[in-house]
Design a protein around this motif. Structure first.
Motif, PDB file in Angstrom:
ATOM      1  N   GLN A 158      -0.786  17.517  -0.819  1.00 30.18           N
ATOM      2  CA  GLN A 158       0.304  16.541  -0.784  1.00 30.18           C
ATOM      3  C   GLN A 158       1.475  16.945  -1.690  1.00 30.18           C
ATOM      4  OE1 GLN A 158      -1.115  12.518  -1.515  1.00 30.18           O
ATOM      5  NE2 GLN A 158      -1.395  12.276   0.698  1.00 30.18           N
ATOM      6  N   TRP A 159       1.227  17.767  -2.681  1.00 24.66           N
ATOM      7  CA  TRP A 159       2.288  18.222  -3.575  1.00 24.66           C
ATOM      8  C   TRP A 159       2.868  19.562  -3.129  1.00 24.66           C
ATOM      9  CZ3 TRP A 159       3.037  16.483  -9.081  1.00 24.66           C
ATOM     10  CH2 TRP A 159       2.540  15.201  -9.295  1.00 24.66           C
ATOM     11  N   HIS A 160       2.371  20.105  -2.028  1.00 23.07           N
ATOM     12  CA  HIS A 160       2.772  21.425  -1.535  1.00 23.07           C
ATOM     13  C   HIS A 160       3.674  21.244  -0.314  1.00 23.07           C
ATOM     14  CE1 HIS A 160       2.495  25.496   0.063  1.00 23.07           C
ATOM     15  NE2 HIS A 160       1.808  25.875  -0.997  1.00 23.07           N
ATOM     16  N   PRO A 161       4.813  21.952  -0.249  1.00 26.96           N
ATOM     17  CA  PRO A 161       5.730  21.762   0.890  1.00 26.96           C
ATOM     18  C   PRO A 161       5.060  21.951   2.246  1.00 26.96           C
ATOM     19  CG  PRO A 161       6.791  23.074  -0.809  1.00 26.96           C
ATOM     20  CD  PRO A 161       5.362  22.904  -1.237  1.00 26.96           C
ATOM     21  N   ALA A 162       4.131  22.906   2.360  1.00 26.32           N
ATOM     22  CA  ALA A 162       3.496  23.178   3.654  1.00 26.32           C
ATOM     23  C   ALA A 162       2.569  22.057   4.083  1.00 26.32           C
ATOM     24  CB  ALA A 162       2.713  24.491   3.586  1.00 26.32           C
ATOM     25  N   GLY A 163       2.127  21.231   3.140  1.00 24.89           N
ATOM     26  CA  GLY A 163       1.223  20.143   3.478  1.00 24.89           C
ATOM     27  C   GLY A 163       1.931  18.872   3.877  1.00 24.89           C
ATOM     28  N   LEU A 164       3.254  18.850   3.793  1.00 22.27           N
ATOM     29  CA  LEU A 164       4.013  17.635   4.068  1.00 22.27           C
ATOM     30  C   LEU A 164       4.380  17.536   5.542  1.00 22.27           C
ATOM     31  CD1 LEU A 164       6.449  17.722   1.021  1.00 22.27           C
ATOM     32  CD2 LEU A 164       4.451  16.262   1.291  1.00 22.27           C
ATOM     33  N   GLY A 165       4.288  16.329   6.079  1.00 24.90           N
ATOM     34  CA  GLY A 165       4.764  16.104   7.441  1.00 24.90           C
ATOM     35  C   GLY A 165       6.225  15.705   7.472  1.00 24.90           C
ATOM     36  N   ASP A 166       6.794  15.475   6.306  1.00 27.67           N
ATOM     37  CA  ASP A 166       8.181  15.014   6.176  1.00 27.67           C
ATOM     38  C   ASP A 166       9.116  16.225   6.246  1.00 27.67           C
ATOM     39  OD1 ASP A 166      10.664  14.148   5.258  1.00 27.67           O
ATOM     40  OD2 ASP A 166       9.795  12.677   3.890  1.00 27.67           O
ATOM     41  N   GLU A 167       9.869  16.339   7.353  1.00 25.77           N
ATOM     42  CA  GLU A 167      10.733  17.503   7.542  1.00 25.77           C
ATOM     43  C   GLU A 167      11.816  17.601   6.473  1.00 25.77           C
ATOM     44  OE1 GLU A 167       9.963  15.345   9.864  1.00 25.77           O
ATOM     45  OE2 GLU A 167       9.053  16.417  11.551  1.00 25.77           O
ATOM     46  N   THR A 168      12.308  16.458   6.004  1.00 31.50           N
ATOM     47  CA  THR A 168      13.340  16.475   4.960  1.00 31.50           C
ATOM     48  C   THR A 168      12.797  17.096   3.681  1.00 31.50           C
ATOM     49  OG1 THR A 168      14.362  14.482   5.884  1.00 31.50           O
ATOM     50  CG2 THR A 168      14.910  15.055   3.612  1.00 31.50           C
ATOM     51  N   GLY A 183     -11.824   9.573  -0.234  1.00 29.33           N
ATOM     52  CA  GLY A 183     -10.373   9.691  -0.127  1.00 29.33           C
ATOM     53  C   GLY A 183      -9.863   8.812   0.998  1.00 29.33           C
ATOM     54  N   HIS A 184      -8.577   8.537   0.974  1.00 30.97           N
ATOM     55  CA  HIS A 184      -7.994   7.679   2.003  1.00 30.97           C
ATOM     56  C   HIS A 184      -6.628   8.213   2.409  1.00 30.97           C
ATOM     57  CE1 HIS A 184      -6.163   6.215  -1.731  1.00 30.97           C
ATOM     58  NE2 HIS A 184      -5.162   5.774  -0.976  1.00 30.97           N
ATOM     59  N   GLY A 185      -6.099   7.696   3.510  1.00 33.44           N
ATOM     60  CA  GLY A 185      -4.777   8.083   3.993  1.00 33.44           C
ATOM     61  C   GLY A 185      -4.204   6.962   4.846  1.00 33.44           C
ATOM     62  N   ARG A 186      -3.323   7.333   5.788  1.00 32.62           N
ATOM     63  CA  ARG A 186      -2.754   6.332   6.704  1.00 32.62           C
ATOM     64  C   ARG A 186      -2.332   7.014   7.985  1.00 32.62           C
ATOM     65  NH1 ARG A 186       3.119   4.305   6.022  1.00 32.62           N
ATOM     66  NH2 ARG A 186       3.331   6.174   7.322  1.00 32.62           N
ATOM     67  N   ARG A 187      -2.699   6.407   9.106  1.00 32.13           N
ATOM     68  CA  ARG A 187      -2.246   6.883  10.409  1.00 32.13           C
ATOM     69  C   ARG A 187      -0.878   6.287  10.724  1.00 32.13           C
ATOM     70  NH1 ARG A 187      -5.854  11.055  11.250  1.00 32.13           N
ATOM     71  NH2 ARG A 187      -8.011  10.291  11.197  1.00 32.13           N
ATOM     72  N   PRO A 188      -0.064   6.974  11.542  1.00 29.48           N
ATOM     73  CA  PRO A 188       1.230   6.420  11.942  1.00 29.48           C
ATOM     74  C   PRO A 188       1.045   5.095  12.695  1.00 29.48           C
ATOM     75  CG  PRO A 188       1.065   8.753  12.520  1.00 29.48           C
ATOM     76  CD  PRO A 188      -0.300   8.315  12.105  1.00 29.48           C
ATOM     77  N   PHE A 189       2.113   4.290  12.740  1.00 27.08           N
ATOM     78  CA  PHE A 189       1.999   3.004  13.415  1.00 27.08           C
ATOM     79  C   PHE A 189       3.342   2.562  13.971  1.00 27.08           C
ATOM     80  CE2 PHE A 189       3.070   1.968   9.032  1.00 27.08           C
ATOM     81  CZ  PHE A 189       3.956   0.911   9.125  1.00 27.08           C
ATOM     82  N   SER A 204       0.828  -1.211   0.000  1.00 30.59           N
ATOM     83  CA  SER A 204       0.000   0.000   0.000  1.00 30.59           C
ATOM     84  C   SER A 204       0.859   1.257   0.000  1.00 30.59           C
ATOM     85  CB  SER A 204      -0.952   0.005   1.191  1.00 30.59           C
ATOM     86  OG  SER A 204      -0.236  -0.043   2.405  1.00 30.59           O
ATOM     87  N   THR A 205       1.940   1.269   0.737  1.00 27.98           N
ATOM     88  CA  THR A 205       2.920   2.353   0.697  1.00 27.98           C
ATOM     89  C   THR A 205       4.119   1.931   1.515  1.00 27.98           C
ATOM     90  OG1 THR A 205       3.356   4.718   1.079  1.00 27.98           O
ATOM     91  CG2 THR A 205       2.019   3.569   2.720  1.00 27.98           C
ATOM     92  N   GLU A 206       5.256   2.516   1.216  1.00 27.15           N
ATOM     93  CA  GLU A 206       6.454   2.271   2.020  1.00 27.15           C
ATOM     94  C   GLU A 206       6.956   3.565   2.627  1.00 27.15           C
ATOM     95  OE1 GLU A 206       8.938   0.102  -0.707  1.00 27.15           O
ATOM     96  OE2 GLU A 206       7.487  -1.545  -0.821  1.00 27.15           O
ATOM     97  N   TYR A 207       6.045   4.524   2.788  1.00 23.85           N
ATOM     98  CA  TYR A 207       6.364   5.783   3.454  1.00 23.85           C
ATOM     99  C   TYR A 207       6.657   5.476   4.915  1.00 23.85           C
ATOM    100  CZ  TYR A 207       6.064  10.905   3.585  1.00 23.85           C
ATOM    101  OH  TYR A 207       6.354  12.234   3.671  1.00 23.85           O
ATOM    102  N   PRO A 208       7.649   6.145   5.536  1.00 29.17           N
ATOM    103  CA  PRO A 208       8.046   5.812   6.910  1.00 29.17           C
ATOM    104  C   PRO A 208       6.857   5.759   7.872  1.00 29.17           C
ATOM    105  CG  PRO A 208       9.596   7.368   5.959  1.00 29.17           C
ATOM    106  CD  PRO A 208       8.476   7.233   4.965  1.00 29.17           C
ATOM    107  N   PRO A 209       6.836   4.784   8.785  1.00 33.66           N
ATOM    108  CA  PRO A 209       5.656   4.542   9.624  1.00 33.66           C
ATOM    109  C   PRO A 209       5.333   5.655  10.604  1.00 33.66           C
ATOM    110  CG  PRO A 209       7.501   3.168  10.332  1.00 33.66           C
ATOM    111  CD  PRO A 209       7.900   3.782   9.028  1.00 33.66           C
ATOM    112  N   GLU A 210       6.303   6.515  10.911  1.00 33.18           N
ATOM    113  CA  GLU A 210       6.044   7.578  11.894  1.00 33.18           C
ATOM    114  C   GLU A 210       5.240   8.737  11.324  1.00 33.18           C
ATOM    115  OE1 GLU A 210      10.390   8.281  10.426  1.00 33.18           O
ATOM    116  OE2 GLU A 210       9.017   6.593  10.803  1.00 33.18           O
TER     117      GLU A 210
END
Length: 313
Positions: A225-235, A295-301, A89-95
């Motif tokens: 999701q394509w906008h820097p301000a909408g990202l939770g990924d600090e990098t 729409g769908h998303g994913r909670r941290p785990f 489903s995704t390999e985005y970091p779990p945090e």
């Protein structure tokens, strides 16, 4: 509350289906006893729980839920192909939280159905939140939706084998440039092969769409999701501070090129998540959603989590 605010996915159990609590029971129910097309339009999302569908028995279930499965072409999420048009489903970091979105809503060709199969529920967290697209649209400020009425401009910079983000080869599951060009020909996208071997794609897409059967208007874009301000990924956020937007792996503006204010990207992200309801996974669950209505998303785990995804037109 109105019906939109009260919406939740429909949970179908073996008792309700009048079927045995096995993958074979689910297959018989889907084959013989369910008007799946109408049920999915009516309910928007269906959770098949208690049938214990494992990966070994998933193929015939997918054949019934997703006739004519699609490859994940032009996708921007990191994932691995594990079967016949079946992916992690995704390999985005779990945090990190993955904010709400409709699959491939930025692309010319997007799936009408998505299926998720939980092969291993996370130790903690890891729910898949779902949002009714009408509720999401109604939750946004009027000035924001008015500004988006002309649509959204998406920019992708896909490297040719080494660089930031995904390569065009991974994105389109081919190393044949002509095949990529054929795929994009119908999309009315601007396509530019770069001197470094990369590929730049610019697309104009609507911000909302209407469902072909219900005529319901829904929020249907990935601007946040394509906008820097909408990202939770600090990098990723830091990268956007030091690189021009046109050189980032992906960037977004309003259709006429007007920048999207940071606060609008945050509003879209946060109100989508706030309007969502969580599907808390049980190993063996199968979730089917109408990708236009929901729409769908994913909670941290924490711990291990294995959820597979497939899609169809």
């Amino acid at each position: 509350m109105n019906a939109v605010q009260e919406w939740r996915p429909r949970v179908v159990t073996p008792t309700e289906a009048g079927a045995e609590a096995t993958a074979a029971g689910l297959i018989r129910y889907l084959r013989d006893g369910a008007d799946l097309d109408q049920l999915l339009v009516d309910e928007k999302a269906l959770v098949f729980r208690g049938f214990g569908v494992d990966e070994a028995h998933l193929e015939p279930v997918m054949d019934l839920l997703l006739p004519g499965r699609l490859a994940y072409l032009h996708g921007n999420s990191p994932r691995t192909k594990v079967g016949d048009n079946l992916y992690t489903s995704t390999e985005y970091p779990p945090e990190y939280t993955i904010s709400m979105h409709n699959e491939l809503s930025y692309a010319h060709a997007y799936p009408s159905r998505l299926m998720f199969s939980c092969q291993l529920a996370a130790e903690t967290g890891g729910a898949t939140p779902l949002v009714d697209g009408t509720r999401w649209l109604e939750a946004l400020d009027d000035d924001l939706t008015a500004a988006f009425s002309g649509g959204v401009r998406y920019l992708q910079n896909l490297h040719g084998g080494m660089g930031l983000g995904k390569s065009w080869q991974d994105t389109f599951e081919t190393s044949d440039r002509a095949e990529v060009e054929r795929f994009l020909a119908a999309s009315e996208a601007s396509v530019e092969w770069r001197k470094d071997g990369g590929l730049r794609i610019v697309q104009l897409r609507p911000a909302t769409i209407k469902h072909p059967r219900t005529n319901t208007e829904v929020w249907f874009n990935q601007a946040d999701q394509w906008h820097p301000a909408g990202l939770g990924d600090e990098t990723a956020q830091a990268l956007a501070q030091i690189m021009p937007a046109e050189e980032l792996p992906q960037a977004v503006t309003l259709a006429d090129g007007t920048p999207i204010p940071d606060e609008w990207a945050v509003q879209i992200r946060d109100r989508g998540l706030a309007s969502a309801v969580d599907v808390d996974w049980v190993t063996g669950d199968v979730l089917l959603i109408d990708n236009l209505l929901v729409g769908h998303g994913r909670r941290p785990f924490t711990g291990q989590r294995r959820v597979l995804v497939a899609m169809s037109a």
